[in-house]
Write a protein that holds these residues in place. Structure first.
Motif, PDB file in Angstrom:
ATOM      1  N   ALA A 141      13.757   2.155 -10.738  1.00 29.48           N
ATOM      2  CA  ALA A 141      13.075   3.663 -10.300  1.00 29.48           C
ATOM      3  C   ALA A 141      12.846   3.709  -8.891  1.00 29.48           C
ATOM      4  O   ALA A 141      12.410   2.673  -8.206  1.00 29.48           O
ATOM      5  N   SER A 142      13.168   4.776  -8.183  1.00 27.65           N
ATOM      6  CA  SER A 142      12.786   5.028  -6.707  1.00 27.65           C
ATOM      7  C   SER A 142      11.362   5.109  -6.514  1.00 27.65           C
ATOM      8  O   SER A 142      10.772   5.720  -7.133  1.00 27.65           O
ATOM      9  N   VAL A 143      10.923   4.473  -5.271  1.00 33.18           N
ATOM     10  CA  VAL A 143       9.718   4.650  -4.825  1.00 33.18           C
ATOM     11  C   VAL A 143       9.895   4.799  -3.406  1.00 33.18           C
ATOM     12  O   VAL A 143      10.556   4.131  -2.762  1.00 33.18           O
ATOM     13  N   GLU A 144       8.918   5.824  -2.906  1.00 33.14           N
ATOM     14  CA  GLU A 144       8.824   5.852  -1.545  1.00 33.14           C
ATOM     15  C   GLU A 144       7.263   5.614  -1.071  1.00 33.14           C
ATOM     16  O   GLU A 144       6.436   6.204  -1.848  1.00 33.14           O
ATOM     17  N   THR A 145       6.853   4.648  -0.203  1.00 35.41           N
ATOM     18  CA  THR A 145       5.527   4.692   0.079  1.00 35.41           C
ATOM     19  C   THR A 145       5.383   5.288   1.598  1.00 35.41           C
ATOM     20  O   THR A 145       6.357   5.433   2.404  1.00 35.41           O
ATOM     21  N   ARG A 146       4.310   5.699   1.984  1.00 35.92           N
ATOM     22  CA  ARG A 146       3.882   6.127   3.380  1.00 35.92           C
ATOM     23  C   ARG A 146       4.180   5.186   4.316  1.00 35.92           C
ATOM     24  O   ARG A 146       4.427   4.100   4.030  1.00 35.92           O
ATOM     25  N   ALA A 147       4.732   5.918   5.519  1.00 38.11           N
ATOM     26  CA  ALA A 147       4.895   4.838   6.506  1.00 38.11           C
ATOM     27  C   ALA A 147       3.799   3.914   7.042  1.00 38.11           C
ATOM     28  O   ALA A 147       4.071   2.893   7.746  1.00 38.11           O
ATOM     29  N   VAL A 148       2.625   4.322   6.890  1.00 38.20           N
ATOM     30  CA  VAL A 148       1.687   3.649   7.369  1.00 38.20           C
ATOM     31  C   VAL A 148       0.449   2.798   6.395  1.00 38.20           C
ATOM     32  O   VAL A 148       0.756   3.299   5.142  1.00 38.20           O
ATOM     33  N   GLU A 149       0.217   1.711   6.669  1.00 39.77           N
ATOM     34  CA  GLU A 149      -0.855   0.889   6.039  1.00 39.77           C
ATOM     35  C   GLU A 149      -1.946   0.569   6.768  1.00 39.77           C
ATOM     36  O   GLU A 149      -1.974   0.521   8.076  1.00 39.77           O
ATOM     37  N   LEU A 204       9.394  -3.422   3.338  1.00 37.26           N
ATOM     38  CA  LEU A 204       8.847  -2.394   2.321  1.00 37.26           C
ATOM     39  C   LEU A 204       8.273  -3.417   1.308  1.00 37.26           C
ATOM     40  O   LEU A 204       7.945  -2.667   0.181  1.00 37.26           O
ATOM     41  N   THR A 205       8.214  -4.775   1.466  1.00 36.96           N
ATOM     42  CA  THR A 205       7.556  -5.603   0.451  1.00 36.96           C
ATOM     43  C   THR A 205       5.977  -5.380   0.404  1.00 36.96           C
ATOM     44  O   THR A 205       5.300  -5.209  -0.673  1.00 36.96           O
ATOM     45  N   VAL A 206       5.388  -5.569   1.555  1.00 36.45           N
ATOM     46  CA  VAL A 206       4.009  -5.544   1.746  1.00 36.45           C
ATOM     47  C   VAL A 206       3.418  -4.009   1.220  1.00 36.45           C
ATOM     48  O   VAL A 206       2.544  -3.916   0.440  1.00 36.45           O
ATOM     49  N   PRO A 207       4.096  -3.043   1.469  1.00 37.29           N
ATOM     50  CA  PRO A 207       3.718  -1.686   0.996  1.00 37.29           C
ATOM     51  C   PRO A 207       3.931  -1.544  -0.579  1.00 37.29           C
ATOM     52  O   PRO A 207       3.089  -0.872  -1.162  1.00 37.29           O
ATOM     53  N   PHE A 208       4.904  -2.157  -1.148  1.00 35.40           N
ATOM     54  CA  PHE A 208       5.054  -2.094  -2.353  1.00 35.40           C
ATOM     55  C   PHE A 208       4.045  -2.892  -3.105  1.00 35.40           C
ATOM     56  O   PHE A 208       3.757  -2.384  -4.035  1.00 35.40           O
ATOM     57  N   TYR A 235      13.243   0.655  -6.854  1.00 39.55           N
ATOM     58  CA  TYR A 235      14.096   0.429  -5.305  1.00 39.55           C
ATOM     59  C   TYR A 235      13.485   1.239  -4.426  1.00 39.55           C
ATOM     60  O   TYR A 235      12.892   2.115  -4.571  1.00 39.55           O
ATOM     61  N   GLN A 236      13.628   0.982  -3.099  1.00 37.50           N
ATOM     62  CA  GLN A 236      12.956   1.930  -2.076  1.00 37.50           C
ATOM     63  C   GLN A 236      13.890   1.514  -1.139  1.00 37.50           C
ATOM     64  O   GLN A 236      14.131   0.620  -0.353  1.00 37.50           O
ATOM     65  N   ILE A 237      14.130   2.765  -0.317  1.00 40.33           N
ATOM     66  CA  ILE A 237      15.245   3.063   0.592  1.00 40.33           C
ATOM     67  C   ILE A 237      14.613   3.790   1.683  1.00 40.33           C
ATOM     68  O   ILE A 237      14.345   4.890   1.688  1.00 40.33           O
ATOM     69  N   GLN A 238      13.897   2.979   2.879  1.00 40.55           N
ATOM     70  CA  GLN A 238      13.177   3.670   4.120  1.00 40.55           C
ATOM     71  C   GLN A 238      13.244   2.973   5.343  1.00 40.55           C
ATOM     72  O   GLN A 238      13.829   1.937   5.747  1.00 40.55           O
ATOM     73  N   PHE A 275      14.301   0.731  11.768  1.00 39.21           N
ATOM     74  CA  PHE A 275      15.623   0.568  11.069  1.00 39.21           C
ATOM     75  C   PHE A 275      15.571   0.736   9.673  1.00 39.21           C
ATOM     76  O   PHE A 275      14.395   0.891   9.003  1.00 39.21           O
ATOM     77  N   THR A 276      16.648   1.116   8.818  1.00 40.00           N
ATOM     78  CA  THR A 276      16.619   1.392   7.274  1.00 40.00           C
ATOM     79  C   THR A 276      16.787  -0.078   6.744  1.00 40.00           C
ATOM     80  O   THR A 276      17.698  -0.784   6.735  1.00 40.00           O
ATOM     81  N   GLN A 277      15.833  -0.057   5.702  1.00 36.24           N
ATOM     82  CA  GLN A 277      16.134  -1.024   4.750  1.00 36.24           C
ATOM     83  C   GLN A 277      16.178  -0.526   3.175  1.00 36.24           C
ATOM     84  O   GLN A 277      15.661   0.420   2.817  1.00 36.24           O
ATOM     85  N   ALA A 278      17.110  -1.385   2.224  1.00 36.87           N
ATOM     86  CA  ALA A 278      17.128  -0.727   0.861  1.00 36.87           C
ATOM     87  C   ALA A 278      16.685  -1.908   0.000  1.00 36.87           C
ATOM     88  O   ALA A 278      17.246  -3.224   0.068  1.00 36.87           O
ATOM     89  N   ASP A 279      15.531  -1.914  -0.592  1.00 34.68           N
ATOM     90  CA  ASP A 279      14.939  -3.172  -1.404  1.00 34.68           C
ATOM     91  C   ASP A 279      15.024  -2.952  -2.783  1.00 34.68           C
ATOM     92  O   ASP A 279      14.856  -1.740  -3.449  1.00 34.68           O
ATOM     93  N   VAL A 280      15.023  -3.974  -3.507  1.00 30.34           N
ATOM     94  CA  VAL A 280      15.100  -3.721  -5.002  1.00 30.34           C
ATOM     95  C   VAL A 280      14.033  -4.978  -5.269  1.00 30.34           C
ATOM     96  O   VAL A 280      14.141  -5.929  -5.025  1.00 30.34           O
TER      97      VAL A 280
END
Lengths: 447, 447
Positions: free
Chosen positions: B38-46, B83-87, B105-108, B124-129
């Motif tokens: 499933a797609s997840v997007e997290t906010r840009a900031v932590e 994208l791992t730490v925000p996930f 998955y998360q593409i951001q 840069f753009t990463q695509a994570d699963v």
């Protein structure tokens, strides 16, 4: 580390809501592409001086700096607060490599350090369409752009059963020409005050025009009368003329706005009105301006706004006038999702869960899943060789419609866990109903 | 305002390169969804404390603050650098609303304040699963995840003719168990040094192990021997055993890695090897680790990396172990686009330009375009009622394949401007060849 709490103003979606968002973004993208707009993404940051020179002054900008930068180094970058200012910069920077008139869409997050409240976010997604040309941009693009956006909302209305929208259109030249005809020298404070007419009403606008903008009573009355004009066709022209003010700029604005509204009546009947109260706060608009509401959801505010900007992008020698609109995707979706108006049928793309008989035969289940995927059917393998009842519950909790049994043997069967129907099936042939292949998006209206 | 210049480290694409990027991102998304992510997007900031506690210490973080914040207020937010730490934070925050094991998955975009250079970007753009579970995550997910990523690269190889990839896999437990068996107490500095073996070679690694990590000559020799083991099947197990070191942790690691490599050999033959030199710098990996190269493009570095992390997401009571990989989309694409290896057939989605006879009949051209769009054919209307030759040149400069003539009359005709062939056509019936409907992506290899 304690359980983290959400950051106010930075909405994040659960997977099922994200599926709704993807559905909306996919529809917007396909509409924009059908109209021949090319995708552009710009970097998240712009030089701070560019962000503060252009755009709304009252939008709070987020500054960005390397954490390990020297203590006394100045902030030089900020997160973009809209997609128009970065696009203008992109056009200037790449003008030699673009074909004009240049048609682009851009779907990205933007950031504003505003106080979070319903409908106001610090991070949110916008979907913009713009056309820019060199030196001069033909007026028919002011007519075309709102139709693209209305087409996009039409697709959402059809596919998502979202409510229809009503776009309200006005023209800065019309308003400024009218004010000039009234003898008002500086139109900016007048526009800013008139922009509040929806919120504070005509009487308080008239008061403010006298007290804060220095207008006399007759001028204030005429400005309020102009802002009260709203017609679904070009008859606003006569109503403006009846106010007895004339100027060349006003004639220009009337003609431009009439062309937009007439095309709206033809291609998007009932979806557009001329509304002379629309002013738009942003400094950079110079002609047509647009605002859009979801019918029945006025409290969401404008879900798509924009206008013509003749002077935003210029390198001193050449200018690149443009016209565009921005759809506030987050602003529209967060309240609809929060109220449960729009939901996804499942929180995962998975259509088939392939059951595992025993850990030793997991490989056979992986094979079945891979054969389904090869034909475009989303499949996952059960994470544990539990009793079948438990594996069905795994699917049920995620609203995955189908469970595949017997992957390790010669006689595969697929069960529709909603009906209980279980039938023999071949992983190279079986097809789910079209409506189950992907998560569906459902809209439920109250009342 | 002078013409702006690009910001170093913040790559932006021209429209035709963006079409290639969209093509790649669409393929990644569809592969991930076919595998039930499933797609997840997290906010840009932590929160900055979360960014600095977790992840690589040497990644420079960008701090974010409201420009109008008080002078003396502390920076509290930073842009995420992966994208791992925000996930992990998202999972902790939403655990009560997610179904575990949770597949996302998360593409951001991500941001790192590093010195820009070829292959290193600041945005840069990463695509994570990733898959995470509660308390314990089954080992077969370490087997599954790399196959998802290899499937995604397989789709790019098929559809885009990108070169094949080779994934190199190792295991932290294996390495740490081996070091423990050697009597090395702190494996961290050893891992960090061994990680450089590709860059500095085995001799300098052995020197550094003695000088900087305090190993004796036999220990250093054994570590270098371990890092030199590389096999396409599970025969690495015997080679490790032959080094004569034993520990329970080592046995665990050997078994886990053998399962991954055996599945790789079965489902992605030739695409995976066990390579015990792989260490991965990130602190949070605890088991399997992955790195991936485009064959023939070693200089691009790893285009997909990841691993198992057992302790990244924990709220003190419950932990959420996970395993995942990240594809470096920008890192892979920028050099390929820069060298002209991959190109789009046109810089716009437009398939048909509808010519305008005269400004008065622009409406008829708009009608034709709208009828084409309704059937999924991207169309735009010529911006000016120029001579037809000029309108054809407008299409030609954009590589738009078809121009529609006679919109205002009864006898429409469509011209393929590549061949010059012009045929009568009905806007409700005519279809372009499938290959022209959307921009195609072409790959050209030199030598």
């Amino acid at each position: 580390m304690p359980r983290p709490r959400p950051l106010s103003g930075f909405p994040e979606f659960l997977p099922s809501d994200r599926i709704v968002e993807q559905f909306v973004l996919d529809r917007l993208r396909s509409t924009f592409e059908l109209h021949g707009f090319a995708s552009v993404e710009t970097r998240a940051v712009e030089p701070l001086d560019r962000l503060s020179k252009q755009g709304e002054i009252d939008k709070e900008v987020y500054a960005v700096r390397r954490l390990h930068a020297a203590e006394d180094s100045r902030d030089e970058l900020g997160l973009h607060f809209d997609l128009t200012v970065p696009f203008a910069r992109y056009v200037l920077e790449n003008a030699g490599h673009l074909q004009f008139p240049f048609r682009r869409y851009q779907i990205q997050k933007v950031w504003r350090g505003e106080r979070p409240q319903e409908g106001r976010y610090r991070e949110f997604t916008q979907a913009d369409v713009d056309i820019v040309d060199v030196d001069a941009l033909a007026g028919h693009h002011d007519v075309e752009l709102p139709l693209v956006v209305l087409d996009a909302f039409g697709a959402l209305q059809t596919d998502l059963r979202l409510p229809p929208v009503l776009m309200r259109v006005s023209n800065r030249r019309l308003a400024q020409g009218f004010y000039a005809g009234l003898g008002i020298e500086d139109p900016a404070p007048v526009l800013r005050i008139v922009d509040k007419i929806d919120k504070i009403g005509p009487d308080r606008v008239a008061d403010a025009l006298r007290e804060d903008a220095g207008l006399d009573a007759a001028q204030a009355r005429a400005c309020v009368a102009l802002a009260g004009i709203r017609t679904a066709d070009a008859s606003f022209v006569e109503q403006v003329r009846a106010l007895g003010i004339g100027s060349e700029l006003l004639d220009d604005g009337l003609e431009q706005l009439a062309a937009v509204v007439e095309a709206g009546g033809r291609y998007a009947p009932g979806r557009m009105v001329a509304d002379l109260s629309i002013a738009r706060g942003l400094d950079y608009y110079t002609g047509t301006v647009y605002e859009t509401n979801l019918v029945g959801f006025a409290e969401l505010g404008s879900v798509s706004s924009g206008g013509r900007y003749d002077a935003l992008a210029t390198d001193g020698r050449t200018s690149y006038p443009g016209v565009g609109l921005s759809i506030g995707v987050t602003r529209m979706l967060v309240p609809l999702l929060g109220r449960g108006v729009v939901t996804a049928s499942r929180p995962t793309p998975t259509c088939v869960l392939v059951a595992v008989d025993a850990e030793e035969t997991r490989g056979a289940a992986v094979d079945v899943a891979q054969r389904l995927r090869r034909r475009g059917i989303a499949a996952e393998v059960a994470p544990k060789a539990d009793k079948f009842g438990k594996q069905i519950r795994y699917a049920d909790r995620r609203s995955i419609p189908f469970v595949w049994f017997g992957a390790a043997g010669a006689n595969g069967e697929v069960k529709d866990i909603r009906t209980g129907e279980q039938l023999p099936a071949d992983p190279d042939r079986w097809e789910p109903p079209d409506s189950d292949l992907r998560p569906a998006v459902q809209t439920r209206w109250e009342g």
